[in-house]
Design a protein around this motif. Sequence first.
Motif, PDB file in Angstrom:
ATOM      1  N   VAL A 177       0.869  -1.177   0.000  1.00  0.00           N
ATOM      2  CA  VAL A 177       0.000   0.000   0.000  1.00  0.00           C
ATOM      3  C   VAL A 177       0.907   1.227   0.000  1.00  0.00           C
ATOM      4  N   CYS A 178       0.723   2.052  -1.014  1.00  0.00           N
ATOM      5  CA  CYS A 178       1.550   3.241  -1.173  1.00  0.00           C
ATOM      6  C   CYS A 178       1.243   4.245  -0.073  1.00  0.00           C
ATOM      7  N   SER A 179       2.289   4.762   0.559  1.00  0.00           N
ATOM      8  CA  SER A 179       2.086   5.725   1.645  1.00  0.00           C
ATOM      9  C   SER A 179       1.722   7.104   1.101  1.00  0.00           C
ATOM     10  N   SER A 180       1.957   7.323  -0.176  1.00  0.00           N
ATOM     11  CA  SER A 180       1.624   8.629  -0.759  1.00  0.00           C
ATOM     12  C   SER A 180       0.182   8.689  -1.241  1.00  0.00           C
ATOM     13  N   CYS A 181      -0.225   7.706  -2.050  1.00  0.00           N
ATOM     14  CA  CYS A 181      -1.585   7.760  -2.593  1.00  0.00           C
ATOM     15  C   CYS A 181      -2.534   6.828  -1.851  1.00  0.00           C
ATOM     16  N   ASP A 182      -1.993   6.053  -0.890  1.00  0.00           N
ATOM     17  CA  ASP A 182      -2.814   5.211  -0.019  1.00  0.00           C
ATOM     18  C   ASP A 182      -3.578   4.128  -0.786  1.00  0.00           C
ATOM     19  N   VAL A 184       9.304   2.468  -6.472  1.00  0.00           N
ATOM     20  CA  VAL A 184       8.323   3.536  -6.683  1.00  0.00           C
ATOM     21  C   VAL A 184       6.930   2.942  -6.890  1.00  0.00           C
ATOM     22  N   CYS A 185       5.931   3.748  -6.540  1.00  0.00           N
ATOM     23  CA  CYS A 185       4.536   3.372  -6.733  1.00  0.00           C
ATOM     24  C   CYS A 185       4.197   3.468  -8.214  1.00  0.00           C
ATOM     25  N   LYS A 186       3.599   2.391  -8.759  1.00  0.00           N
ATOM     26  CA  LYS A 186       3.231   2.401 -10.187  1.00  0.00           C
ATOM     27  C   LYS A 186       2.039   3.307 -10.441  1.00  0.00           C
ATOM     28  N   LYS A 187       1.327   3.667  -9.364  1.00  0.00           N
ATOM     29  CA  LYS A 187       0.137   4.499  -9.552  1.00  0.00           C
ATOM     30  C   LYS A 187       0.455   5.986  -9.517  1.00  0.00           C
ATOM     31  N   CYS A 188       1.221   6.419  -8.505  1.00  0.00           N
ATOM     32  CA  CYS A 188       1.466   7.864  -8.378  1.00  0.00           C
ATOM     33  C   CYS A 188       2.906   8.238  -8.657  1.00  0.00           C
ATOM     34  N   GLY A 189       3.809   7.229  -8.749  1.00  0.00           N
ATOM     35  CA  GLY A 189       5.190   7.514  -9.101  1.00  0.00           C
ATOM     36  C   GLY A 189       6.083   7.948  -7.946  1.00  0.00           C
TER      37      GLY A 189
HETATM   38 ZN    ZN Z   1       1.188   5.889  -4.846  1.00  0.00          ZN
END
Ligand code: ZN
Length: 104
Positions: free
Chosen positions: A74-79, A96-101
């Motif tokens: 679970v990405c800590s930036s985009c949750d 890196v998160c594939k969703k928000c980078g």
């Molecule tokens: Zn993210």
Amino acid sequence: MAGMRIKKGDRVRVLTGKDRGKEGDVMRAFPETGKVIVDGVNVAKKHQKPTRATMQGGIIDKDMPVHASNVMIVCSSCDKPTRIGYRGEGAAKVRVCKKCGKNL
Ligand SMILES: [Zn+2]
């Protein structure tokens, strides 16, 4: 096992099984077997024998390992649960998160 991407301390969501949808922190990672122990996930009831110290036994909850392919970080930036990408080369490689980078 090459390239286990999930590490101790990561927040993950369970994708399958009785704990599907649950989130928890990775307490331990076992790269050799590709498994992780997630806090509060895949809990088994274990019977514990009385010990001399406590003079009582009982049933304790124990978190059992789950395969890393059954959880998603679970990405800590985009949750959001996301696949893990990589940026950079060699030792400087970061996840890196594939969703928000953002860095994971
Ligand atoms: Zn993210």
